[in-house]
Design a protein around this motif. Structure first.
Motif, PDB file in Angstrom:
ATOM      1  N   GLU A  30       0.829  -1.209   0.000  1.00 47.56           N
ATOM      2  CA  GLU A  30       0.000   0.000   0.000  1.00 47.56           C
ATOM      3  C   GLU A  30       0.866   1.263   0.000  1.00 47.56           C
ATOM      4  O   GLU A  30       0.517   2.264  -0.627  1.00 47.56           O
ATOM      5  N   ASP A  31       2.004   1.212   0.674  1.00 52.02           N
ATOM      6  CA  ASP A  31       2.923   2.344   0.704  1.00 52.02           C
ATOM      7  C   ASP A  31       3.478   2.626  -0.697  1.00 52.02           C
ATOM      8  O   ASP A  31       3.547   3.772  -1.130  1.00 52.02           O
ATOM      9  N   VAL A  32       3.853   1.567  -1.409  1.00 52.64           N
ATOM     10  CA  VAL A  32       4.356   1.729  -2.776  1.00 52.64           C
ATOM     11  C   VAL A  32       3.265   2.319  -3.662  1.00 52.64           C
ATOM     12  O   VAL A  32       3.512   3.232  -4.448  1.00 52.64           O
ATOM     13  N   ILE A  33       2.043   1.802  -3.541  1.00 52.09           N
ATOM     14  CA  ILE A  33       0.934   2.305  -4.356  1.00 52.09           C
ATOM     15  C   ILE A  33       0.644   3.771  -4.045  1.00 52.09           C
ATOM     16  O   ILE A  33       0.426   4.581  -4.942  1.00 52.09           O
ATOM     17  N   ALA A  34       0.662   4.119  -2.763  1.00 54.45           N
ATOM     18  CA  ALA A  34       0.389   5.505  -2.369  1.00 54.45           C
ATOM     19  C   ALA A  34       1.437   6.473  -2.921  1.00 54.45           C
ATOM     20  O   ALA A  34       1.132   7.639  -3.182  1.00 54.45           O
ATOM     21  N   ASN A  35       2.659   5.991  -3.120  1.00 57.86           N
ATOM     22  CA  ASN A  35       3.729   6.844  -3.633  1.00 57.86           C
ATOM     23  C   ASN A  35       3.838   6.805  -5.150  1.00 57.86           C
ATOM     24  O   ASN A  35       4.677   7.492  -5.718  1.00 57.86           O
ATOM     25  N   ALA A  36       3.009   6.013  -5.806  1.00 57.04           N
ATOM     26  CA  ALA A  36       3.001   5.952  -7.270  1.00 57.04           C
ATOM     27  C   ALA A  36       2.166   7.118  -7.806  1.00 57.04           C
ATOM     28  O   ALA A  36       1.438   7.778  -7.063  1.00 57.04           O
ATOM     29  N   SER A  37       2.269   7.349  -9.107  1.00 55.63           N
ATOM     30  CA  SER A  37       1.482   8.429  -9.701  1.00 55.63           C
ATOM     31  C   SER A  37      -0.003   8.116  -9.558  1.00 55.63           C
ATOM     32  O   SER A  37      -0.417   6.953  -9.541  1.00 55.63           O
ATOM     33  N   TYR A  38      -0.784   9.163  -9.468  1.00 55.60           N
ATOM     34  CA  TYR A  38      -2.227   9.017  -9.283  1.00 55.60           C
ATOM     35  C   TYR A  38      -2.847   8.208 -10.423  1.00 55.60           C
ATOM     36  O   TYR A  38      -3.762   7.418 -10.204  1.00 55.60           O
ATOM     37  N   ALA A  39      -2.327   8.383 -11.625  1.00 53.77           N
ATOM     38  CA  ALA A  39      -2.883   7.699 -12.800  1.00 53.77           C
ATOM     39  C   ALA A  39      -2.678   6.187 -12.740  1.00 53.77           C
ATOM     40  O   ALA A  39      -3.490   5.433 -13.269  1.00 53.77           O
ATOM     41  N   THR A  40      -1.591   5.729 -12.121  1.00 53.25           N
ATOM     42  CA  THR A  40      -1.311   4.288 -12.093  1.00 53.25           C
ATOM     43  C   THR A  40      -1.851   3.590 -10.848  1.00 53.25           C
ATOM     44  O   THR A  40      -1.851   2.357 -10.793  1.00 53.25           O
ATOM     45  N   GLN A  41      -2.323   4.338  -9.870  1.00 51.83           N
ATOM     46  CA  GLN A  41      -2.787   3.720  -8.632  1.00 51.83           C
ATOM     47  C   GLN A  41      -3.923   2.712  -8.831  1.00 51.83           C
ATOM     48  O   GLN A  41      -3.881   1.631  -8.233  1.00 51.83           O
ATOM     49  N   PRO A  42      -4.934   2.996  -9.653  1.00 49.47           N
ATOM     50  CA  PRO A  42      -5.986   1.976  -9.843  1.00 49.47           C
ATOM     51  C   PRO A  42      -5.444   0.662 -10.411  1.00 49.47           C
ATOM     52  O   PRO A  42      -5.852  -0.416  -9.978  1.00 49.47           O
ATOM     53  N   GLN A  43      -4.526   0.742 -11.366  1.00 47.23           N
ATOM     54  CA  GLN A  43      -3.933  -0.473 -11.928  1.00 47.23           C
ATOM     55  C   GLN A  43      -3.130  -1.223 -10.880  1.00 47.23           C
ATOM     56  O   GLN A  43      -3.172  -2.447 -10.809  1.00 47.23           O
ATOM     57  N   LEU A  44      -2.402  -0.489 -10.062  1.00 48.54           N
ATOM     58  CA  LEU A  44      -1.601  -1.132  -9.015  1.00 48.54           C
ATOM     59  C   LEU A  44      -2.489  -1.787  -7.962  1.00 48.54           C
ATOM     60  O   LEU A  44      -2.190  -2.885  -7.485  1.00 48.54           O
ATOM     61  N   HIS A  45      -3.593  -1.143  -7.610  1.00 50.12           N
ATOM     62  CA  HIS A  45      -4.542  -1.755  -6.673  1.00 50.12           C
ATOM     63  C   HIS A  45      -5.134  -3.034  -7.273  1.00 50.12           C
ATOM     64  O   HIS A  45      -5.301  -4.035  -6.574  1.00 50.12           O
ATOM     65  N   ALA A  46      -5.441  -2.992  -8.566  1.00 48.92           N
ATOM     66  CA  ALA A  46      -5.974  -4.182  -9.236  1.00 48.92           C
ATOM     67  C   ALA A  46      -4.942  -5.305  -9.240  1.00 48.92           C
ATOM     68  O   ALA A  46      -5.282  -6.473  -8.998  1.00 48.92           O
ATOM     69  N   MET A  47      -3.677  -4.961  -9.494  1.00 48.48           N
ATOM     70  CA  MET A  47      -2.621  -5.978  -9.466  1.00 48.48           C
ATOM     71  C   MET A  47      -2.468  -6.573  -8.073  1.00 48.48           C
ATOM     72  O   MET A  47      -2.327  -7.792  -7.922  1.00 48.48           O
ATOM     73  N   LEU A  48      -2.501  -5.724  -7.065  1.00 45.98           N
ATOM     74  CA  LEU A  48      -2.379  -6.214  -5.691  1.00 45.98           C
ATOM     75  C   LEU A  48      -3.548  -7.117  -5.347  1.00 45.98           C
ATOM     76  O   LEU A  48      -3.366  -8.176  -4.722  1.00 45.98           O
ATOM     77  N   SER A  49      -4.743  -6.750  -5.776  1.00 44.04           N
ATOM     78  CA  SER A  49      -5.913  -7.584  -5.530  1.00 44.04           C
ATOM     79  C   SER A  49      -5.757  -8.943  -6.212  1.00 44.04           C
ATOM     80  O   SER A  49      -6.073  -9.983  -5.629  1.00 44.04           O
ATOM     81  N   HIS A  50      -5.263  -8.932  -7.448  1.00 42.86           N
ATOM     82  CA  HIS A  50      -5.045 -10.179  -8.180  1.00 42.86           C
ATOM     83  C   HIS A  50      -4.009 -11.056  -7.465  1.00 42.86           C
ATOM     84  O   HIS A  50      -4.198 -12.271  -7.317  1.00 42.86           O
ATOM     85  N   ILE A  51      -2.938 -10.451  -7.004  1.00 45.67           N
ATOM     86  CA  ILE A  51      -1.906 -11.185  -6.261  1.00 45.67           C
ATOM     87  C   ILE A  51      -2.495 -11.762  -4.983  1.00 45.67           C
ATOM     88  O   ILE A  51      -2.246 -12.930  -4.641  1.00 45.67           O
ATOM     89  N   ASN A  52      -3.274 -10.967  -4.281  1.00 47.35           N
ATOM     90  CA  ASN A  52      -3.886 -11.452  -3.036  1.00 47.35           C
ATOM     91  C   ASN A  52      -4.815 -12.635  -3.291  1.00 47.35           C
ATOM     92  O   ASN A  52      -4.851 -13.581  -2.503  1.00 47.35           O
TER      93      ASN A  52
END
Length: 117
Positions: A30-52
């Motif tokens: 979540e820390d990495v996602i929060a520090n990513a660009s706003y535009a990529t955060q939804p994709q990163l959350h989706a990737m994290l959800s898929h990994i989980n």
């Protein structure tokens, strides 16, 4: 951002408190996602959800690693294709059809009519 503990510290944490290790993984993700660009955060959350979901689906740690490795391999292959032959990605796109239109066609209903033909 937090600093990742050493391998020995992570191994000791996995042995003594696996729930704390999982909490650390989620927190750092979540820390990495929060520090990513706003535009990529939804994709990163989706990737994290898929990994989980893959982690939850795994039967044991070895199975989880195999699932994650397979997913990473698929993504690497897709990246390599995008890099070397970007037109190839567009050729494999699916046609999206309206489900209702397909059902009407199966019943023999003509467009604009409710009666079978």
């Amino acid at each position: 951002m937090k600093t990742l503990p050493s391998f020995d510290e992570l191994a000791a944490l996995a042995e003594s408190d696996p729930h704390a290790l999982e909490a650390l993984r989620l927190s750092m993700s979540e820390d990495v996602i929060a520090n990513a660009s706003y535009a990529t955060q939804p994709q990163l959350h989706a990737m994290l959800s898929h990994i989980n979901r893959m982690i939850d689906h795994g039967k044991n740690p070895l199975h989880v690693n195999m699932l994650l490795f397979q997913a990473l391999t698929r993504q690497y292959s897709r990246f390599a294709t995008a890099f070397t032959a970007p037109d190839e990605l567009c050729r494999h796109q699916a046609d999206i059809m309206d489900f209702r239109v397909g059902q009407a066609a199966k019943k023999g209903v003509t467009k604009g009519s409710d009666r079978p033909t």
